[in-house]
Each structure stands twice: as C-alpha cells, then as structure tokens.
Design a protein around this motif. Sequence first.
Motif, PDB file in Angstrom:
ATOM      1  N   UNK A 113       0.825  -1.203   0.000  1.00 48.90           N
ATOM      2  CA  UNK A 113       0.000   0.000   0.000  1.00 48.90           C
ATOM      3  C   UNK A 113       0.863   1.259   0.000  1.00 48.90           C
ATOM      4  N   UNK A 114       2.009   1.191   0.637  1.00 49.38           N
ATOM      5  CA  UNK A 114       2.890   2.362   0.683  1.00 49.38           C
ATOM      6  C   UNK A 114       3.465   2.704  -0.687  1.00 49.38           C
ATOM      7  N   UNK A 115       3.385   1.764  -1.628  1.00 46.11           N
ATOM      8  CA  UNK A 115       3.931   2.030  -2.965  1.00 46.11           C
ATOM      9  C   UNK A 115       3.216   3.194  -3.643  1.00 46.11           C
ATOM     10  N   UNK A 116       1.931   3.389  -3.336  1.00 44.81           N
ATOM     11  CA  UNK A 116       1.216   4.492  -3.972  1.00 44.81           C
ATOM     12  C   UNK A 116       1.823   5.839  -3.581  1.00 44.81           C
ATOM     13  N   UNK A 167      -5.413  10.887   6.207  1.00 45.65           N
ATOM     14  CA  UNK A 167      -4.113  10.401   6.694  1.00 45.65           C
ATOM     15  C   UNK A 167      -3.778   9.029   6.124  1.00 45.65           C
ATOM     16  N   UNK A 168      -2.490   8.776   5.961  1.00 45.84           N
ATOM     17  CA  UNK A 168      -2.027   7.546   5.322  1.00 45.84           C
ATOM     18  C   UNK A 168      -2.513   6.304   6.058  1.00 45.84           C
ATOM     19  N   UNK A 169      -2.382   6.283   7.386  1.00 46.82           N
ATOM     20  CA  UNK A 169      -2.769   5.100   8.147  1.00 46.82           C
ATOM     21  C   UNK A 169      -4.273   4.859   8.081  1.00 46.82           C
ATOM     22  N   UNK A 216      -8.590   1.317   5.986  1.00 52.00           N
ATOM     23  CA  UNK A 216      -9.780   1.085   5.164  1.00 52.00           C
ATOM     24  C   UNK A 216      -9.482   0.096   4.045  1.00 52.00           C
ATOM     25  N   UNK A 217      -8.334   0.286   3.397  1.00 50.50           N
ATOM     26  CA  UNK A 217      -7.960  -0.598   2.289  1.00 50.50           C
ATOM     27  C   UNK A 217      -7.730  -2.027   2.773  1.00 50.50           C
TER      28      UNK A 217
END
Length: 342
Positions: free
Chosen positions: A51-54, A87-89, A94-95
């Motif tokens: 997910x952090x790749x985005x 926020x990222x987290x 949610x994802x």
Amino acid sequence: MSTTPQAVTPARRRGVAAARTRHALLRLLAVLARSVLIFVPVFVVATFVTFALRSLSGLSPARIQLGEEATPEAIARVEAEWGLDRPFLVQYADWFGGVLHGQLGTSWTNGADISTLIGLGLGVSLSVATFALVIGVLVGFLLGTVAAVRRTTWIDRTITGFVTLISVMPAFVVGIVLVAAFAVGLGLFPAAGYVPASEGVGLWLTHITLPAVALSFDVIADVARQLRGGLIAAYRENYVTGAVVRGLSPRRIFFGHVLRNGLGPALATLGLKFPSLVGASVVTEWIFGLQGFGRFVNDSAQSGDVPAVQGVLVVSIALVVAFNLIVNLVLARVTPASQRGV
C-alpha cells in the motif's frame, strides 16, 4: 481364559491405531499453527509495504483522468473524491479491511472493480499454471528418481544434461517452438485463445496444453535436480546401509527409506514455483493470446493504475502464503524428519 489374549489383542491394536491417528493430527495442527504464526505477520507487513507504494510512486488518479495540465484545484478535488486527502494510516486501515473482505478497490483508469478484473485473468492463469505444475512434478519426479537410482551411469549423465539444457531455455522461446511445431505444423493444438472448462474439458485442455508445457520446463528442471540430490544424499545415510545389511529389497529400501527422506528439497522447491508460474507468464500469454493474470499485471503497470497493481501484489502474496502453507503441511506429513520435529 484362552480367549482373553485374542480378545485383548484387537482392542490393543485399535488403541494403538487411534493413538497414532491422534498423534498425526496433533502434529499437523502444530505445523499449521506455527505456519500461521509466521505467515500472518508476513502478510500484514507485505500488504503495508504494497500500500505504501502508492505514496512512493507519486502517481495520482487526477493525473490519469485530467492529464498533466490539470490545475492544483482540480487535482485536489479528484484526490478528495478518491479519499486520498485522508491520513495515510486511515487509508491503509480502510484498504486492508477491504482486502480481508475480498475487496481490492477500484481501478483508476476505468472505475471497474479490481477484484472482478483480477478474477477474470486469474482463472486463465491458474488453469495454465496448475497444468504446468502437474506436468513439471510428474516429469521432474520421474527424471530425478531415475537419475538417482542410476547415479554415476550414462543414464544419470544424460538426464542431468537434459535438465541443464531445459533449465536455460526461456518459456517464450519454448512457446514459439511449440506453436510452430504442434499448432501450425501438425495442427494438433490451437495456436492461441482460451476456452473455459465449463464449455468442455477437452477444449479447455487443448487450449492450455501448449502454454502449460512451455511453462513446465523450469519446474521439471528444478524438481528433477532437487529430487536427485535429495535421493542421492539419502542413499548415503547409515539407515540405508543397515537396510541393505538386513537384506531388504531395493524396492522396499527406496520406497520405505530413501524416497521419504529425500523428498523434502523437491517439495520445498514447489513452494515458490506455483505463484511464480501464475505471475511471471506475461510473455507466454502474449504468445498464446491469453488474457491472463500476467497481461493484466503488465497493462496495469504501464497505465499507472496503482490500485490494480496493489491488488495484483496482494493476490500474489496470498498465493505464495497459501501454497507454502500447503507445502509445509505436506512436508510435515510425508518426511520423517519433520515428523520428529527436526
């Protein structure tokens, strides 16, 4: 009184059999628990990195939908519609919750459900990969076993040379040769296309045979090499020497001692083979005109569809985790070393 031993012996045998069954079941449950304790954190960490790749990619659905000339206000509006302003987290939570429910998000390029898109291509790739794995395991086990039994002979050297040759042959080269020989030349198989098994098992098999054979060469080579090495190492153990001294037949020695103890490396090799067959077949799918998982990965990456790429990575991770779990359970059931907890 004379009937007492005869009455007790069957009951004792049933008790021993029941105890062995319980012991085997407990051993499998212990292996399953250990594997889950390992694989669950791996899956969570891998999905987090995925997910952090985005954020690391710097890509945005606004750039895809509005173009490079979009104004900052328009970009902010589109990103807010996709929830990228949170926020990222929070986005990750949610994802990840959707992933646990089988929802991989929505495509940036066409707004379609990614789970549905992946499912369409994955069915094709799973069919080809499963058949390729079956071919690779059967042929690889046959070659590895014969080479180990006939070790140091010309048969062993021939098999070793053949396995080395096919291990360096790219799947797309093999695919082109197979199409030219068996589809165009002999007309035995279709050159391209895919037919689901629901429309006929015969048609389904004829369409996946050539791509499966092309992908199976690497599996054949790895399984044959690992099995040969494992069996030869098992033949050198003291328990085999003891079995020979006791006068056991070569057949009984092989199936009772050598095969079970030498099977581990070959089975462990399969842990990564099946997922790699599913995900690394993009060129082969182009050759045979298959709309599979590999082509979907390639198209998503080229279009910058980050949610689709994330979904592909999640499915690949799940395949690796699930297949390695199955391999661990098989190893625990088959190999004596695993049964002793080694």
